[in-house]
Motif scaffolding. Structure first.
Motif, PDB file in Angstrom:
ATOM      1  N   ALA A   1     -39.944 -87.362  11.483  1.00 53.01           N
ATOM      2  CA  ALA A   1     -40.536 -87.982  12.424  1.00 53.01           C
ATOM      3  C   ALA A   1     -41.760 -87.271  12.751  1.00 53.01           C
ATOM      4  N   ALA A   2     -41.656 -86.138  12.666  1.00 53.01           N
ATOM      5  CA  ALA A   2     -43.059 -85.221  13.090  1.00 53.01           C
ATOM      6  C   ALA A   2     -43.761 -84.968  11.890  1.00 53.01           C
ATOM      7  N   GLY A   3     -43.544 -85.253  10.674  1.00 50.84           N
ATOM      8  CA  GLY A   3     -44.374 -84.844   9.628  1.00 50.84           C
ATOM      9  C   GLY A   3     -44.332 -83.709   9.066  1.00 50.84           C
ATOM     10  N   VAL A   4     -43.203 -82.719   9.280  1.00 54.68           N
ATOM     11  CA  VAL A   4     -43.029 -81.441   8.981  1.00 54.68           C
ATOM     12  C   VAL A   4     -41.967 -81.295   8.139  1.00 54.68           C
ATOM     13  N   ARG A   5     -42.534 -80.277   7.161  1.00 61.11           N
ATOM     14  CA  ARG A   5     -41.457 -80.203   6.059  1.00 61.11           C
ATOM     15  C   ARG A   5     -40.603 -79.043   6.480  1.00 61.11           C
ATOM     16  N   LEU A   6     -39.413 -79.020   6.374  1.00 56.14           N
ATOM     17  CA  LEU A   6     -38.758 -77.749   6.672  1.00 56.14           C
ATOM     18  C   LEU A   6     -38.366 -76.825   5.158  1.00 56.14           C
ATOM     19  N   ALA A   7     -39.031 -75.386   5.264  1.00 51.44           N
ATOM     20  CA  ALA A   7     -39.221 -74.689   4.100  1.00 51.44           C
ATOM     21  C   ALA A   7     -38.101 -73.697   4.139  1.00 51.44           C
ATOM     22  N   ILE A   8     -37.193 -73.844   3.115  1.00 53.37           N
ATOM     23  CA  ILE A   8     -35.992 -72.736   3.189  1.00 53.37           C
ATOM     24  C   ILE A   8     -36.701 -71.578   2.460  1.00 53.37           C
ATOM     25  N   GLU A   9     -36.496 -70.370   3.153  1.00 54.10           N
ATOM     26  CA  GLU A   9     -36.993 -69.196   2.448  1.00 54.10           C
ATOM     27  C   GLU A   9     -35.949 -68.265   2.354  1.00 54.10           C
ATOM     28  N   PRO A  10     -35.470 -68.234   0.910  1.00 54.09           N
ATOM     29  CA  PRO A  10     -34.400 -67.203   0.338  1.00 54.09           C
ATOM     30  C   PRO A  10     -34.883 -65.735   0.430  1.00 54.09           C
ATOM     31  N   LEU A  11     -34.407 -64.730   1.397  1.00 52.83           N
ATOM     32  CA  LEU A  11     -34.578 -63.319   1.389  1.00 52.83           C
ATOM     33  C   LEU A  11     -33.930 -62.339   0.630  1.00 52.83           C
ATOM     34  N   HIS A  12     -34.390 -61.439   0.052  1.00 55.45           N
ATOM     35  CA  HIS A  12     -33.545 -60.399  -0.596  1.00 55.45           C
ATOM     36  C   HIS A  12     -32.139 -60.281  -0.267  1.00 55.45           C
ATOM     37  N   PRO A  13     -31.355 -59.924  -1.063  1.00 54.18           N
ATOM     38  CA  PRO A  13     -29.998 -59.854  -0.659  1.00 54.18           C
ATOM     39  C   PRO A  13     -29.504 -58.790   0.439  1.00 54.18           C
ATOM     40  N   MET A  14     -30.385 -57.925   0.566  1.00 51.03           N
ATOM     41  CA  MET A  14     -30.269 -56.606   1.512  1.00 51.03           C
ATOM     42  C   MET A  14     -30.336 -57.423   2.841  1.00 51.03           C
TER      43      MET A  14
ATOM     44  N   CYS B   1     -28.819 -60.137   3.595  1.00 54.42           N
ATOM     45  CA  CYS B   1     -27.925 -61.306   3.869  1.00 54.42           C
ATOM     46  C   CYS B   1     -27.119 -61.218   4.953  1.00 54.42           C
ATOM     47  N   SER B   2     -26.644 -60.128   5.483  1.00 53.89           N
ATOM     48  CA  SER B   2     -25.521 -59.870   6.615  1.00 53.89           C
ATOM     49  C   SER B   2     -26.287 -60.264   7.995  1.00 53.89           C
ATOM     50  N   ASP B   3     -27.461 -59.860   8.115  1.00 50.47           N
ATOM     51  CA  ASP B   3     -28.097 -60.260   9.506  1.00 50.47           C
ATOM     52  C   ASP B   3     -29.134 -60.912   9.717  1.00 50.47           C
ATOM     53  N   ARG B   4     -29.795 -61.346   8.616  1.00 47.60           N
ATOM     54  CA  ARG B   4     -30.996 -62.244   8.767  1.00 47.60           C
ATOM     55  C   ARG B   4     -31.111 -63.466   8.030  1.00 47.60           C
ATOM     56  N   CYS B   5     -30.360 -63.399   6.759  1.00 49.79           N
ATOM     57  CA  CYS B   5     -30.558 -64.569   5.853  1.00 49.79           C
ATOM     58  C   CYS B   5     -29.323 -64.570   4.776  1.00 49.79           C
ATOM     59  N   VAL B   6     -28.446 -65.515   4.892  1.00 46.96           N
ATOM     60  CA  VAL B   6     -27.523 -65.650   4.021  1.00 46.96           C
ATOM     61  C   VAL B   6     -28.096 -66.621   2.828  1.00 46.96           C
ATOM     62  N   VAL B   7     -29.202 -66.996   2.758  1.00 44.36           N
ATOM     63  CA  VAL B   7     -29.602 -67.647   1.635  1.00 44.36           C
ATOM     64  C   VAL B   7     -30.550 -66.572   0.892  1.00 44.36           C
ATOM     65  N   SER B   8     -29.977 -66.011  -0.531  1.00 44.51           N
ATOM     66  CA  SER B   8     -30.632 -65.013  -1.004  1.00 44.51           C
ATOM     67  C   SER B   8     -31.374 -65.164  -2.451  1.00 44.51           C
ATOM     68  N   THR B   9     -31.129 -66.458  -2.909  1.00 43.50           N
ATOM     69  CA  THR B   9     -31.668 -66.883  -4.191  1.00 43.50           C
ATOM     70  C   THR B   9     -32.495 -67.968  -4.054  1.00 43.50           C
ATOM     71  N   LEU B  10     -33.443 -68.267  -4.966  1.00 44.43           N
ATOM     72  CA  LEU B  10     -34.059 -69.471  -4.922  1.00 44.43           C
ATOM     73  C   LEU B  10     -33.046 -70.652  -5.421  1.00 44.43           C
ATOM     74  N   ASP B  11     -32.170 -70.430  -6.112  1.00 49.59           N
ATOM     75  CA  ASP B  11     -31.162 -71.397  -6.484  1.00 49.59           C
ATOM     76  C   ASP B  11     -30.630 -72.048  -5.478  1.00 49.59           C
ATOM     77  N   GLN B  12     -30.126 -70.882  -4.669  1.00 49.63           N
ATOM     78  CA  GLN B  12     -29.272 -71.319  -3.310  1.00 49.63           C
ATOM     79  C   GLN B  12     -30.141 -72.196  -2.494  1.00 49.63           C
ATOM     80  N   ALA B  13     -31.294 -71.600  -2.307  1.00 50.40           N
ATOM     81  CA  ALA B  13     -32.213 -72.539  -1.409  1.00 50.40           C
ATOM     82  C   ALA B  13     -32.217 -74.061  -1.855  1.00 50.40           C
ATOM     83  N   LEU B  14     -32.738 -74.043  -3.509  1.00 53.24           N
ATOM     84  CA  LEU B  14     -32.517 -75.455  -3.882  1.00 53.24           C
ATOM     85  C   LEU B  14     -31.410 -76.139  -3.641  1.00 53.24           C
TER      86      LEU B  14
END
Length: 267
Positions: free
Chosen positions: A124-137, A139-152
């Motif tokens: 509705a807003a014309g904004v795309r949600l962009a999933i950013e995978p972060l380095h596995p280090m 994973c516990s506190d900032r981002c459980v998405v660690s790989t591009l494959d997981q993001a896709l």
């Protein structure tokens, strides 16, 4: 400066006014902004400033942190803020494990469900949600998405116009499957943002602040840039660096080195 965008994080101690004037003075036409700084400055005031100076906001960071209790309302506000700034890209950092949980699979499922809940608002807003995978280090506190494959995988149930991915060299350079992932992301039209930052060795004690300007570390920036460009991606390339030494330097000097690193990688 065609194709280059300076992410606000790289010149952390520049005010938004200084960021805008510094970019305009050397012909940079785009900036990536952060919600905290924009909110403190005033969203409408920030939108007017960048618009009046002819700048494009390449992305807004960040939404996500879906382990927080108020994730839905906060992300709806983030989508609205992105739209007000005139950017079509809201970077999502998913967040880590909630509380004392060790259930990583459940946390990732929740991220997918949360993104799905936000898709109608984003469209509705014309904004795309962009999933950013972060380095596995992270994973516990900032981002459980660690790989591009997981993001896709998380993006795949939703239209590419609503959900894309971020390719950040600092977070993905270690993964030997990333090249196939970049090709897949391009084929699916899901590359929403491309960011350059180098891997500095040894890492500082605060690993979050271990990113270097392009060309100062271990990452093959040219290979990343070529892989992304080969998909047909023609969006802005952001330089986004977190490092106390970089932040301590004059903003104009950092900007000049960021541009040089970008040109060396992308040329």
């Amino acid at each position: 400066m065609k194709g280059f965008s300076l992410n606000q994080a790289t010149t952390k101690y520049w005010s938004l006014d200084e960021l805008v004037s510094g970019c305009v003075s050397v012909g940079v036409s785009a900036v990536g902004l952060w919600r905290e700084e924009v909110t403190a400055f005033g969203t409408e005031k920030a939108a007017s400033l960048v618009r009046d100076q002819g700048l494009t906001v390449s992305s807004l960071c960040r939404g996500g942190f879906f382990h927080d209790e108020n994730w839905y309302d906060e992300n709806r506000r983030a989508i609205e803020q992105a739209a007000n700034l005139g950017t079509d890209t809201l970077v999502l950092v998913s967040g880590g494990l909630p509380g004392s949980s060790r259930d990583l699979d459940s946390a990732r499922r929740h991220v997918g469900d949360a993104i799905g809940a936000l898709v109608p608002d984003a469209l509705a807003a014309g904004v795309r949600l962009a999933i950013e995978p972060l380095h596995p280090m992270f994973c516990s506190d900032r981002c459980v998405v660690s790989t591009l494959d997981q993001a896709l995988h998380l993006a795949s149930p939703y239209p590419a116009s609503a959900v894309g991915v971020v390719i950040d060299t600092y977070h993905l350079w270690w993964d030997d499957t990333v090249w196939d992932g970049i090709a897949r992301a391009g084929a699916e039209g899901r590359i929403a943002a491309f960011q350059l930052a180098d891997w500095i060795t040894p890492l500082p004690s605060g690993v979050l602040l271990g990113r270097g300007l392009p060309g100062t570390g271990a990452i093959d920036m040219k290979r990343f840039a070529s892989a992304v460009r080969e998909t047909g991606f023609d969006g802005f390339v952001e330089v986004e660096v977190f490092h106390e030494e970089v932040w301590s330097r004059p903003g104009a000097s950092v900007l000049a080195e960021a541009i040089a690193g970008y040109e060396a990688a992308v040329a």
